[in-house]
Design a protein around this motif. Sequence first.
Motif, PDB file in Angstrom:
ATOM      1  N   ILE A 360       4.382  -3.906   4.742  1.00 55.70           N
ATOM      2  CA  ILE A 360       3.528  -2.916   4.082  1.00 55.70           C
ATOM      3  C   ILE A 360       4.392  -2.162   3.077  1.00 55.70           C
ATOM      4  O   ILE A 360       5.371  -1.513   3.453  1.00 55.70           O
ATOM      5  N   TYR A 361       4.034  -2.288   1.810  1.00 56.85           N
ATOM      6  CA  TYR A 361       4.776  -1.615   0.737  1.00 56.85           C
ATOM      7  C   TYR A 361       3.921  -0.478   0.207  1.00 56.85           C
ATOM      8  O   TYR A 361       2.740  -0.669  -0.103  1.00 56.85           O
ATOM      9  N   SER A 362       4.525   0.722   0.094  1.00 52.88           N
ATOM     10  CA  SER A 362       3.764   1.862  -0.409  1.00 52.88           C
ATOM     11  C   SER A 362       4.645   2.749  -1.274  1.00 52.88           C
ATOM     12  O   SER A 362       5.878   2.764  -1.145  1.00 52.88           O
ATOM     13  N   THR A 363       3.989   3.482  -2.174  1.00 50.09           N
ATOM     14  CA  THR A 363       4.659   4.518  -2.967  1.00 50.09           C
ATOM     15  C   THR A 363       3.691   5.677  -3.140  1.00 50.09           C
ATOM     16  O   THR A 363       2.479   5.536  -2.940  1.00 50.09           O
ATOM     17  N   CYS A 364       4.241   6.813  -3.562  1.00 52.96           N
ATOM     18  CA  CYS A 364       3.389   7.936  -3.977  1.00 52.96           C
ATOM     19  C   CYS A 364       3.441   8.052  -5.499  1.00 52.96           C
ATOM     20  O   CYS A 364       3.473   9.135  -6.065  1.00 52.96           O
ATOM     21  N   SER A 365       3.454   6.892  -6.147  1.00 51.07           N
ATOM     22  CA  SER A 365       3.422   6.797  -7.602  1.00 51.07           C
ATOM     23  C   SER A 365       2.094   6.200  -8.046  1.00 51.07           C
ATOM     24  O   SER A 365       1.480   5.418  -7.319  1.00 51.07           O
ATOM     25  N   VAL A 366       1.667   6.535  -9.264  1.00 50.51           N
ATOM     26  CA  VAL A 366       0.460   5.935  -9.828  1.00 50.51           C
ATOM     27  C   VAL A 366       0.800   4.829 -10.824  1.00 50.51           C
ATOM     28  O   VAL A 366      -0.090   4.169 -11.345  1.00 50.51           O
ATOM     29  N   PHE A 367       2.078   4.601 -11.103  1.00 51.21           N
ATOM     30  CA  PHE A 367       2.480   3.637 -12.127  1.00 51.21           C
ATOM     31  C   PHE A 367       2.370   2.195 -11.611  1.00 51.21           C
ATOM     32  O   PHE A 367       2.897   1.866 -10.542  1.00 51.21           O
ATOM     33  N   PHE A 368       1.749   1.324 -12.387  1.00 50.69           N
ATOM     34  CA  PHE A 368       1.656  -0.096 -12.045  1.00 50.69           C
ATOM     35  C   PHE A 368       3.040  -0.711 -11.914  1.00 50.69           C
ATOM     36  O   PHE A 368       3.254  -1.607 -11.096  1.00 50.69           O
ATOM     37  N   GLU A 369       3.978  -0.252 -12.730  1.00 51.77           N
ATOM     38  CA  GLU A 369       5.321  -0.827 -12.724  1.00 51.77           C
ATOM     39  C   GLU A 369       5.985  -0.693 -11.359  1.00 51.77           C
ATOM     40  O   GLU A 369       6.789  -1.556 -10.961  1.00 51.77           O
ATOM     41  N   PRO A 408      -5.891  11.723  -7.268  1.00 48.36           N
ATOM     42  CA  PRO A 408      -6.569  13.007  -7.034  1.00 48.36           C
ATOM     43  C   PRO A 408      -7.987  13.058  -7.596  1.00 48.36           C
ATOM     44  O   PRO A 408      -8.895  13.591  -6.961  1.00 48.36           O
ATOM     45  N   PHE A 409      -8.196  12.488  -8.801  1.00 42.77           N
ATOM     46  CA  PHE A 409      -9.510  12.568  -9.425  1.00 42.77           C
ATOM     47  C   PHE A 409     -10.552  11.742  -8.663  1.00 42.77           C
ATOM     48  O   PHE A 409     -11.657  12.208  -8.391  1.00 42.77           O
ATOM     49  N   ARG A 410     -10.213  10.522  -8.300  1.00 42.68           N
ATOM     50  CA  ARG A 410     -11.187   9.645  -7.649  1.00 42.68           C
ATOM     51  C   ARG A 410     -11.361   9.939  -6.171  1.00 42.68           C
ATOM     52  O   ARG A 410     -12.455   9.819  -5.629  1.00 42.68           O
ATOM     53  N   ASN A 411     -10.266  10.330  -5.507  1.00 41.00           N
ATOM     54  CA  ASN A 411     -10.289  10.391  -4.046  1.00 41.00           C
ATOM     55  C   ASN A 411      -9.990  11.767  -3.459  1.00 41.00           C
ATOM     56  O   ASN A 411     -10.135  11.956  -2.250  1.00 41.00           O
ATOM     57  N   GLY A 412      -9.536  12.715  -4.284  1.00 42.62           N
ATOM     58  CA  GLY A 412      -9.204  14.028  -3.753  1.00 42.62           C
ATOM     59  C   GLY A 412      -7.940  14.038  -2.917  1.00 42.62           C
ATOM     60  O   GLY A 412      -7.695  14.959  -2.137  1.00 42.62           O
ATOM     61  N   THR A 413      -7.111  13.001  -3.069  1.00 42.41           N
ATOM     62  CA  THR A 413      -5.830  12.909  -2.355  1.00 42.41           C
ATOM     63  C   THR A 413      -4.701  12.901  -3.383  1.00 42.41           C
ATOM     64  O   THR A 413      -4.944  12.863  -4.584  1.00 42.41           O
ATOM     65  N   ASP A 414      -3.469  12.907  -2.900  1.00 50.04           N
ATOM     66  CA  ASP A 414      -2.359  12.609  -3.794  1.00 50.04           C
ATOM     67  C   ASP A 414      -2.486  11.158  -4.262  1.00 50.04           C
ATOM     68  O   ASP A 414      -3.234  10.363  -3.687  1.00 50.04           O
ATOM     69  N   GLY A 415      -1.755  10.805  -5.312  1.00 49.42           N
ATOM     70  CA  GLY A 415      -1.755   9.429  -5.777  1.00 49.42           C
ATOM     71  C   GLY A 415      -0.902   8.563  -4.861  1.00 49.42           C
ATOM     72  O   GLY A 415       0.287   8.847  -4.667  1.00 49.42           O
ATOM     73  N   PHE A 416      -1.510   7.529  -4.290  1.00 49.63           N
ATOM     74  CA  PHE A 416      -0.779   6.626  -3.397  1.00 49.63           C
ATOM     75  C   PHE A 416      -1.172   5.179  -3.680  1.00 49.63           C
ATOM     76  O   PHE A 416      -2.265   4.895  -4.167  1.00 49.63           O
ATOM     77  N   PHE A 417      -0.237   4.294  -3.325  1.00 52.65           N
ATOM     78  CA  PHE A 417      -0.456   2.852  -3.443  1.00 52.65           C
ATOM     79  C   PHE A 417       0.046   2.206  -2.153  1.00 52.65           C
ATOM     80  O   PHE A 417       1.055   2.635  -1.574  1.00 52.65           O
ATOM     81  N   ALA A 418      -0.655   1.159  -1.704  1.00 53.52           N
ATOM     82  CA  ALA A 418      -0.163   0.385  -0.570  1.00 53.52           C
ATOM     83  C   ALA A 418      -0.628  -1.059  -0.702  1.00 53.52           C
ATOM     84  O   ALA A 418      -1.738  -1.342  -1.192  1.00 53.52           O
ATOM     85  N   ALA A 419       0.229  -1.971  -0.267  1.00 54.75           N
ATOM     86  CA  ALA A 419      -0.076  -3.399  -0.245  1.00 54.75           C
ATOM     87  C   ALA A 419       0.375  -3.964   1.098  1.00 54.75           C
ATOM     88  O   ALA A 419       1.385  -3.526   1.663  1.00 54.75           O
ATOM     89  N   SER A 420      -0.375  -4.944   1.589  1.00 49.54           N
ATOM     90  CA  SER A 420      -0.023  -5.605   2.846  1.00 49.54           C
ATOM     91  C   SER A 420       0.288  -7.065   2.556  1.00 49.54           C
ATOM     92  O   SER A 420      -0.515  -7.788   1.971  1.00 49.54           O
ATOM     93  N   LEU A 421       1.480  -7.498   2.974  1.00 54.29           N
ATOM     94  CA  LEU A 421       1.938  -8.870   2.763  1.00 54.29           C
ATOM     95  C   LEU A 421       2.222  -9.526   4.114  1.00 54.29           C
ATOM     96  O   LEU A 421       2.916  -8.957   4.953  1.00 54.29           O
ATOM     97  N   GLU A 422       1.686 -10.716   4.302  1.00 53.25           N
ATOM     98  CA  GLU A 422       1.906 -11.439   5.549  1.00 53.25           C
ATOM     99  C   GLU A 422       2.960 -12.517   5.341  1.00 53.25           C
ATOM    100  O   GLU A 422       2.920 -13.248   4.354  1.00 53.25           O
ATOM    101  N   ARG A 423       3.909 -12.579   6.283  1.00 52.47           N
ATOM    102  CA  ARG A 423       4.863 -13.666   6.258  1.00 52.47           C
ATOM    103  C   ARG A 423       4.233 -14.903   6.883  1.00 52.47           C
ATOM    104  O   ARG A 423       3.840 -14.878   8.045  1.00 52.47           O
ATOM    105  N   ILE A 424       4.115 -15.973   6.113  1.00 55.31           N
ATOM    106  CA  ILE A 424       3.381 -17.153   6.572  1.00 55.31           C
ATOM    107  C   ILE A 424       4.295 -18.270   7.074  1.00 55.31           C
ATOM    108  O   ILE A 424       3.836 -19.231   7.697  1.00 55.31           O
ATOM    109  N   GLU A 425       5.592 -18.156   6.796  1.00 59.21           N
ATOM    110  CA  GLU A 425       6.526 -19.175   7.342  1.00 59.21           C
ATOM    111  C   GLU A 425       7.937 -18.630   7.319  1.00 59.21           C
ATOM    112  O   GLU A 425       8.208 -17.576   6.736  1.00 59.21           O
TER     113      GLU A 425
END
Length: 425
Positions: A360-369, A408-425
Amino acid sequence: MRVGAKIQSVIMMLDIFFESATPFDIVMAKFFKNNKWIGGHDRREIAEFSYAIFRNYERIKFLTSKITEHFGRFFVLAYLKKIEKYSNEKIREIFSGKEFEPKKLTDFEHTFIEKIEKIYNFPENTILNYPLWMDQYFRRAFKKNFEDEMRSLNEKAFVDLRINTLKSNRSEVEKLLADSNFEIEKTKLSANGIRILNGRISRNHPIIKDGLAEIQDEGSQLVAEVCNCCCNTSSKNTVIDFCAGAGGKTLAIAASMNNKGRIFALDKYVERLENAKIRFRRANVNNVTCQEISGKWIKRHKECADIVLVDAPCSGTGTWRRNPDMRAKFQKKDLEELLTVQANILTTASSLIKKGGRLIYSTCSVFFEENEDQIERFLSAFPNFKIEKIHLNDLENVFNGNYLRLSPFRNGTDGFFAASLERIE
Protein backbone atom coordinates in the motif's frame (compact mmCIF):
# COMPACT_ATOMS: atom_id res chain seq x y z
CA MET A 1 -1.11 41.18 26.33
CA ARG A 2 -1.45 44.36 24.33
CA VAL A 3 -1.93 43.96 20.58
CA GLY A 4 1.53 45.38 19.93
CA ALA A 5 3.16 42.78 22.18
CA LYS A 6 1.37 39.94 20.39
CA ILE A 7 2.44 41.27 17.00
CA GLN A 8 6.02 41.65 18.20
CA SER A 9 5.92 37.97 19.17
CA VAL A 10 4.84 37.11 15.62
CA ILE A 11 7.64 39.24 14.15
CA MET A 12 10.23 37.51 16.29
CA MET A 13 9.00 34.04 15.31
CA LEU A 14 8.87 34.92 11.62
CA ASP A 15 12.45 36.17 11.76
CA ILE A 16 13.56 32.85 13.27
CA PHE A 17 11.55 30.93 10.67
CA PHE A 18 13.05 32.80 7.70
CA GLU A 19 16.59 32.44 9.04
CA SER A 20 16.42 28.68 9.64
CA ALA A 21 15.18 25.46 8.07
CA THR A 22 12.85 24.80 11.01
CA PRO A 23 9.09 24.34 10.36
CA PHE A 24 7.00 27.12 11.84
CA ASP A 25 5.12 24.93 14.32
CA ILE A 26 8.43 23.93 15.92
CA VAL A 27 9.62 27.56 15.94
CA MET A 28 6.39 28.53 17.68
CA ALA A 29 6.54 25.68 20.20
CA LYS A 30 10.09 26.65 21.21
CA PHE A 31 9.15 30.34 21.41
CA PHE A 32 6.24 29.65 23.76
CA LYS A 33 8.39 27.27 25.83
CA ASN A 34 10.93 30.05 26.30
CA ASN A 35 8.21 32.59 27.08
CA LYS A 36 5.99 30.74 29.53
CA TRP A 37 4.52 33.99 30.80
CA ILE A 38 2.39 34.19 27.63
CA GLY A 39 -1.06 32.85 28.55
CA GLY A 40 -3.08 30.27 26.66
CA HIS A 41 -5.56 32.76 25.16
CA ASP A 42 -2.76 35.00 23.92
CA ARG A 43 -0.90 32.02 22.48
CA ARG A 44 -3.93 31.04 20.42
CA GLU A 45 -4.30 34.58 19.08
CA ILE A 46 -0.59 34.79 18.23
CA ALA A 47 -0.78 31.43 16.45
CA GLU A 48 -3.91 32.44 14.50
CA PHE A 49 -2.28 35.72 13.42
CA SER A 50 0.86 33.89 12.32
CA TYR A 51 -1.00 31.33 10.24
CA ALA A 52 -3.16 34.06 8.71
CA ILE A 53 0.06 35.51 7.30
CA PHE A 54 0.96 32.14 5.74
CA ARG A 55 -2.55 31.87 4.27
CA ASN A 56 -1.69 35.08 2.41
CA TYR A 57 1.98 34.27 1.97
CA GLU A 58 2.38 34.62 -1.81
CA ARG A 59 0.62 38.00 -1.94
CA ILE A 60 2.74 39.26 0.93
CA LYS A 61 5.89 37.92 -0.72
CA PHE A 62 4.89 39.77 -3.91
CA LEU A 63 4.45 43.01 -1.93
CA THR A 64 7.79 42.60 -0.14
CA SER A 65 9.79 41.39 -3.16
CA LYS A 66 12.32 44.23 -2.88
CA ILE A 67 12.90 43.79 0.85
CA THR A 68 16.25 42.24 1.75
CA GLU A 69 16.17 42.19 5.56
CA HIS A 70 13.82 42.24 8.57
CA PHE A 71 11.40 39.99 6.71
CA GLY A 72 9.22 39.31 9.75
CA ARG A 73 8.61 43.00 10.32
CA PHE A 74 7.82 43.76 6.67
CA PHE A 75 5.61 40.69 6.29
CA VAL A 76 3.54 41.87 9.24
CA LEU A 77 3.36 45.42 7.89
CA ALA A 78 2.20 44.17 4.48
CA TYR A 79 -0.38 41.89 6.08
CA LEU A 80 -1.82 44.62 8.29
CA LYS A 81 -1.97 47.15 5.46
CA LYS A 82 -3.14 45.10 2.47
CA ILE A 83 -4.95 42.12 3.96
CA GLU A 84 -6.43 43.56 7.16
CA LYS A 85 -6.76 47.07 5.65
CA TYR A 86 -5.41 48.82 8.75
CA SER A 87 -5.07 52.60 8.55
CA ASN A 88 -1.61 54.15 8.79
CA GLU A 89 -2.60 55.63 12.14
CA LYS A 90 -3.59 52.25 13.56
CA ILE A 91 -0.34 50.71 12.34
CA ARG A 92 1.64 53.50 14.03
CA GLU A 93 -0.21 52.77 17.29
CA ILE A 94 0.87 49.13 17.11
CA PHE A 95 4.46 50.01 16.16
CA SER A 96 4.71 52.24 19.22
CA GLY A 97 8.27 51.55 20.36
CA LYS A 98 7.01 50.75 23.86
CA GLU A 99 8.43 47.86 25.89
CA PHE A 100 7.60 44.48 24.32
CA GLU A 101 6.05 46.20 21.28
CA PRO A 102 7.46 46.76 17.78
CA LYS A 103 9.86 49.65 17.27
CA LYS A 104 8.51 52.81 15.70
CA LEU A 105 8.28 52.90 11.92
CA THR A 106 11.27 54.24 10.01
CA ASP A 107 10.91 56.66 7.12
CA PHE A 108 11.56 53.76 4.74
CA GLU A 109 8.76 51.75 6.34
CA HIS A 110 6.37 54.70 6.08
CA THR A 111 7.18 54.90 2.36
CA PHE A 112 6.78 51.12 2.03
CA ILE A 113 3.20 51.03 3.37
CA GLU A 114 2.27 54.04 1.24
CA LYS A 115 3.57 52.30 -1.90
CA ILE A 116 1.90 48.95 -1.31
CA GLU A 117 -1.40 50.65 -0.61
CA LYS A 118 -1.49 51.58 -4.30
CA ILE A 119 -0.95 48.01 -5.53
CA TYR A 120 -4.17 46.36 -6.69
CA ASN A 121 -3.18 43.86 -9.37
CA PHE A 122 -1.78 40.55 -8.20
CA PRO A 123 -0.65 37.52 -10.26
CA GLU A 124 -3.07 34.57 -10.13
CA ASN A 125 -0.70 32.36 -8.17
CA THR A 126 -0.44 34.99 -5.40
CA ILE A 127 -4.23 35.29 -5.16
CA LEU A 128 -4.58 31.50 -4.92
CA ASN A 129 -1.49 31.37 -2.69
CA TYR A 130 0.88 28.92 -4.29
CA PRO A 131 4.48 29.30 -5.59
CA LEU A 132 4.61 30.00 -9.32
CA TRP A 133 6.96 27.06 -9.99
CA MET A 134 4.22 24.70 -8.77
CA ASP A 135 1.71 25.93 -11.34
CA GLN A 136 2.22 23.05 -13.79
CA TYR A 137 1.95 20.46 -11.01
CA PHE A 138 -1.26 21.83 -9.52
CA ARG A 139 -2.90 22.31 -12.93
CA ARG A 140 -2.16 18.71 -13.79
CA ALA A 141 -3.55 17.55 -10.44
CA PHE A 142 -6.66 19.74 -10.63
CA LYS A 143 -7.78 19.73 -14.26
CA LYS A 144 -11.31 20.30 -13.01
CA ASN A 145 -12.31 23.06 -10.58
CA PHE A 146 -8.75 24.42 -10.38
CA GLU A 147 -9.56 27.65 -8.52
CA ASP A 148 -11.97 25.92 -6.11
CA GLU A 149 -9.40 23.25 -5.32
CA MET A 150 -6.67 25.82 -4.69
CA ARG A 151 -8.90 27.96 -2.48
CA SER A 152 -9.84 24.88 -0.46
CA LEU A 153 -6.16 24.15 0.16
CA ASN A 154 -5.94 27.62 1.73
CA GLU A 155 -8.87 27.25 4.13
CA LYS A 156 -8.68 26.28 7.79
CA ALA A 157 -9.26 22.60 8.41
CA PHE A 158 -11.59 21.16 11.01
CA VAL A 159 -10.15 18.89 13.69
CA ASP A 160 -10.92 15.21 13.10
CA LEU A 161 -10.68 12.46 15.71
CA ARG A 162 -10.45 8.71 15.25
CA ILE A 163 -12.17 6.71 17.98
CA ASN A 164 -9.83 4.14 19.51
CA THR A 165 -12.03 1.05 19.47
CA LEU A 166 -9.56 -0.79 21.73
CA LYS A 167 -10.51 1.49 24.63
CA SER A 168 -13.74 3.24 23.80
CA ASN A 169 -16.72 3.57 21.45
CA ARG A 170 -18.56 6.28 19.57
CA SER A 171 -21.25 6.97 22.18
CA GLU A 172 -18.71 7.41 24.99
CA VAL A 173 -16.44 9.74 23.02
CA GLU A 174 -19.36 11.78 21.68
CA LYS A 175 -20.73 12.23 25.20
CA LEU A 176 -17.36 13.39 26.54
CA LEU A 177 -17.04 15.86 23.67
CA ALA A 178 -20.56 17.17 24.27
CA ASP A 179 -19.73 17.61 27.97
CA SER A 180 -16.80 19.80 26.86
CA ASN A 181 -19.17 21.91 24.72
CA PHE A 182 -17.80 20.72 21.40
CA GLU A 183 -20.11 20.75 18.41
CA ILE A 184 -19.47 17.55 16.49
CA GLU A 185 -20.60 15.42 13.59
CA LYS A 186 -19.77 11.95 12.30
CA THR A 187 -17.19 11.97 9.53
CA LYS A 188 -18.78 11.28 6.17
CA LEU A 189 -16.19 8.83 4.87
CA SER A 190 -14.18 7.20 7.65
CA ALA A 191 -15.80 4.52 9.80
CA ASN A 192 -14.61 5.66 13.23
CA GLY A 193 -14.19 9.39 12.75
CA ILE A 194 -15.66 12.40 14.54
CA ARG A 195 -15.31 15.98 13.29
CA ILE A 196 -15.15 18.91 15.71
CA LEU A 197 -16.88 21.91 14.18
CA ASN A 198 -16.20 24.65 16.72
CA GLY A 199 -12.54 24.92 17.57
CA ARG A 200 -9.56 22.89 18.65
CA ILE A 201 -9.10 20.15 21.21
CA SER A 202 -6.06 20.18 23.46
CA ARG A 203 -3.73 17.21 23.46
CA ASN A 204 -4.13 17.35 27.25
CA HIS A 205 -7.88 16.79 27.01
CA PRO A 206 -8.82 13.52 28.79
CA ILE A 207 -10.12 12.02 25.54
CA ILE A 208 -6.67 12.35 23.98
CA LYS A 209 -4.60 11.96 27.12
CA ASP A 210 -6.36 8.72 28.08
CA GLY A 211 -6.11 7.28 24.57
CA LEU A 212 -9.86 7.13 23.89
CA ALA A 213 -9.37 8.90 20.56
CA GLU A 214 -6.55 10.21 18.39
CA ILE A 215 -6.34 13.46 16.45
CA GLN A 216 -6.19 12.29 12.83
CA ASP A 217 -7.51 13.80 9.61
CA GLU A 218 -10.30 11.83 7.98
CA GLY A 219 -8.17 11.32 4.89
CA SER A 220 -5.40 9.75 6.94
CA GLN A 221 -7.97 7.49 8.59
CA LEU A 222 -9.10 6.33 5.14
CA VAL A 223 -5.55 5.40 4.15
CA ALA A 224 -5.38 3.17 7.24
CA GLU A 225 -8.76 1.70 6.27
CA VAL A 226 -7.33 0.77 2.87
CA CYS A 227 -4.83 -1.39 4.77
CA ASN A 228 -7.63 -2.76 6.93
CA CYS A 229 -9.54 -3.90 3.85
CA CYS A 230 -6.57 -6.11 3.02
CA CYS A 231 -6.46 -7.58 6.53
CA ASN A 232 -8.45 -10.46 7.94
CA THR A 233 -8.55 -9.36 11.57
CA SER A 234 -9.08 -12.93 12.78
CA SER A 235 -5.83 -14.10 11.23
CA LYS A 236 -2.20 -13.74 12.22
CA ASN A 237 -1.20 -11.23 9.59
CA THR A 238 2.17 -9.51 9.61
CA VAL A 239 1.90 -5.82 8.75
CA ILE A 240 4.80 -3.42 8.29
CA ASP A 241 4.28 0.34 8.53
CA PHE A 242 7.45 1.24 6.67
CA CYS A 243 7.49 5.01 7.38
CA ALA A 244 5.60 4.96 10.68
CA GLY A 245 6.69 8.35 12.03
CA ALA A 246 4.71 9.10 15.18
CA GLY A 247 2.49 6.08 14.57
CA GLY A 248 -0.88 7.57 13.63
CA LYS A 249 -1.73 5.03 10.93
CA THR A 250 -0.09 2.22 12.92
CA LEU A 251 -2.52 2.93 15.74
CA ALA A 252 -5.50 2.78 13.39
CA ILE A 253 -4.35 -0.50 11.84
CA ALA A 254 -3.68 -2.06 15.26
CA ALA A 255 -7.19 -1.17 16.42
CA SER A 256 -8.74 -2.69 13.29
CA MET A 257 -6.73 -5.88 13.91
CA ASN A 258 -7.97 -5.88 17.52
CA ASN A 259 -4.38 -6.36 18.72
CA LYS A 260 -4.07 -9.63 16.78
CA GLY A 261 -1.27 -10.55 14.39
CA ARG A 262 1.85 -8.43 14.53
CA ILE A 263 2.82 -5.01 13.28
CA PHE A 264 6.28 -3.62 12.76
CA ALA A 265 6.49 0.18 12.96
CA LEU A 266 9.61 1.22 11.06
CA ASP A 267 11.24 4.61 10.75
CA LYS A 268 14.76 5.91 10.25
CA TYR A 269 14.34 8.44 13.08
CA VAL A 270 14.53 6.75 16.48
CA GLU A 271 13.08 9.77 18.29
CA ARG A 272 9.87 9.48 16.27
CA LEU A 273 9.54 5.85 17.28
CA GLU A 274 10.06 6.75 20.94
CA ASN A 275 7.13 9.17 20.68
CA ALA A 276 5.12 6.47 18.92
CA LYS A 277 5.75 4.02 21.77
CA ILE A 278 4.15 6.46 24.20
CA ARG A 279 1.06 6.66 22.00
CA PHE A 280 0.89 2.87 21.64
CA ARG A 281 0.95 2.36 25.41
CA ARG A 282 -1.68 5.06 25.92
CA ALA A 283 -3.96 3.40 23.35
CA ASN A 284 -3.57 -0.14 24.81
CA VAL A 285 -1.88 -1.32 21.61
CA ASN A 286 0.28 -4.38 22.28
CA ASN A 287 0.88 -6.00 18.89
CA VAL A 288 3.38 -3.41 17.59
CA THR A 289 7.17 -3.67 17.56
CA CYS A 290 9.11 -0.48 16.83
CA GLN A 291 12.19 -0.87 14.69
CA GLU A 292 14.74 1.54 13.27
CA ILE A 293 15.13 0.92 9.55
CA SER A 294 18.38 -0.84 8.65
CA GLY A 295 19.61 -2.89 5.73
CA LYS A 296 20.32 -5.80 8.05
CA TRP A 297 16.76 -5.88 9.41
CA ILE A 298 15.25 -5.62 5.92
CA LYS A 299 17.41 -8.46 4.62
CA ARG A 300 16.46 -10.65 7.60
CA HIS A 301 12.71 -10.02 7.06
CA LYS A 302 12.58 -10.52 3.31
CA GLU A 303 9.16 -11.71 2.12
CA CYS A 304 7.76 -11.85 5.66
CA ALA A 305 4.83 -9.44 5.41
CA ASP A 306 1.24 -9.76 4.30
CA ILE A 307 0.90 -6.00 4.06
CA VAL A 308 3.48 -3.24 3.82
CA LEU A 309 2.26 0.35 4.12
CA VAL A 310 4.59 2.90 2.58
CA ASP A 311 3.32 6.28 3.75
CA ALA A 312 6.09 7.99 1.84
CA PRO A 313 7.81 11.28 2.64
CA CYS A 314 6.33 13.82 0.24
CA SER A 315 5.74 17.48 -0.55
CA GLY A 316 2.79 17.59 1.86
CA THR A 317 0.77 19.76 -0.51
CA GLY A 318 -2.39 17.98 0.59
CA THR A 319 -1.91 19.22 4.17
CA TRP A 320 -1.50 22.93 3.41
CA ARG A 321 -4.74 23.66 5.29
CA ARG A 322 -3.09 22.50 8.51
CA ASN A 323 0.48 23.48 7.69
CA PRO A 324 0.20 26.69 5.63
CA ASP A 325 3.88 27.53 6.22
CA MET A 326 4.94 24.51 4.11
CA ARG A 327 4.43 26.52 0.91
CA ALA A 328 7.01 29.08 2.05
CA LYS A 329 10.22 27.06 1.75
CA PHE A 330 9.54 24.00 -0.38
CA GLN A 331 11.48 24.28 -3.64
CA LYS A 332 11.51 22.43 -6.96
CA LYS A 333 14.82 20.77 -6.06
CA ASP A 334 13.16 19.41 -2.90
CA LEU A 335 10.43 17.81 -5.02
CA GLU A 336 12.99 16.29 -7.37
CA GLU A 337 14.90 14.82 -4.43
CA LEU A 338 11.69 13.42 -2.93
CA LEU A 339 10.75 11.67 -6.16
CA THR A 340 14.01 9.73 -5.98
CA VAL A 341 13.53 8.95 -2.28
CA GLN A 342 9.99 7.69 -2.88
CA ALA A 343 11.09 5.42 -5.72
CA ASN A 344 13.90 3.98 -3.59
CA ILE A 345 11.60 3.36 -0.63
CA LEU A 346 9.10 1.55 -2.83
CA THR A 347 11.85 -0.69 -4.20
CA THR A 348 13.16 -1.51 -0.73
CA ALA A 349 9.75 -2.07 0.82
CA SER A 350 8.66 -4.41 -1.98
CA SER A 351 11.27 -6.98 -0.89
CA LEU A 352 9.41 -7.42 2.41
CA ILE A 353 6.16 -8.68 0.85
CA LYS A 354 5.33 -12.34 0.49
CA LYS A 355 3.55 -13.74 -2.57
CA GLY A 356 -0.11 -12.74 -2.44
CA GLY A 357 0.69 -9.86 -0.10
CA ARG A 358 -0.14 -6.21 -0.63
CA LEU A 359 2.01 -3.10 -0.96
CA ILE A 360 0.00 0.00 0.00
CA TYR A 361 1.60 3.23 -1.19
CA SER A 362 0.29 6.55 0.10
CA THR A 363 1.20 10.23 0.29
CA CYS A 364 -0.38 13.42 1.57
CA SER A 365 0.47 15.09 -1.73
CA VAL A 366 -1.89 16.02 -4.57
CA PHE A 367 0.84 15.92 -7.26
CA PHE A 368 0.59 13.16 -9.90
CA GLU A 369 4.39 13.06 -10.01
CA GLU A 370 4.49 11.73 -6.44
CA ASN A 371 1.49 9.45 -6.85
CA GLU A 372 0.25 7.84 -10.08
CA ASP A 373 3.59 8.41 -11.82
CA GLN A 374 5.46 6.64 -9.02
CA ILE A 375 3.13 3.66 -9.22
CA GLU A 376 3.46 3.40 -13.00
CA ARG A 377 7.25 3.58 -12.74
CA PHE A 378 7.28 0.88 -10.05
CA LEU A 379 5.01 -1.48 -11.99
CA SER A 380 7.13 -1.14 -15.12
CA ALA A 381 10.20 -2.12 -13.11
CA PHE A 382 8.53 -4.85 -11.04
CA PRO A 383 6.23 -7.02 -13.21
CA ASN A 384 5.71 -9.36 -10.24
CA PHE A 385 3.27 -6.77 -8.85
CA LYS A 386 -0.10 -5.73 -10.23
CA ILE A 387 -2.43 -2.88 -9.41
CA GLU A 388 -5.45 -3.83 -7.32
CA LYS A 389 -8.59 -1.71 -7.37
CA ILE A 390 -9.36 -0.41 -3.89
CA HIS A 391 -12.81 -1.15 -2.49
CA LEU A 392 -13.60 0.91 0.58
CA ASN A 393 -16.89 1.18 2.47
CA ASP A 394 -18.85 1.28 -0.80
CA LEU A 395 -17.51 4.79 -1.37
CA GLU A 396 -17.34 5.93 -4.97
CA ASN A 397 -16.42 9.64 -4.89
CA VAL A 398 -12.98 9.05 -3.34
CA PHE A 399 -11.46 7.18 -6.25
CA ASN A 400 -9.63 8.08 -9.43
CA GLY A 401 -9.61 4.86 -11.40
CA ASN A 402 -7.92 2.25 -9.25
CA TYR A 403 -6.56 4.79 -6.79
CA LEU A 404 -7.80 6.52 -3.69
CA ARG A 405 -7.50 10.27 -4.32
CA LEU A 406 -8.82 12.86 -1.86
CA SER A 407 -8.86 16.65 -1.83
CA PRO A 408 -10.30 19.31 0.49
CA PHE A 409 -12.67 20.66 -2.17
CA ARG A 410 -14.17 17.34 -3.27
CA ASN A 411 -14.04 15.39 -0.03
CA GLY A 412 -13.60 17.82 2.87
CA THR A 413 -10.39 16.01 3.90
CA ASP A 414 -6.72 16.74 3.49
CA GLY A 415 -5.29 15.79 0.11
CA PHE A 416 -4.33 12.11 0.13
CA PHE A 417 -3.43 9.40 -2.36
CA ALA A 418 -3.27 5.63 -1.92
CA ALA A 419 -2.67 2.66 -4.21
CA SER A 420 -2.82 -1.06 -3.50
CA LEU A 421 -0.40 -3.40 -5.29
CA GLU A 422 -0.53 -7.18 -5.06
CA ARG A 423 2.56 -9.31 -5.37
CA ILE A 424 1.61 -12.04 -7.83
CA GLU A 425 4.84 -14.07 -7.91
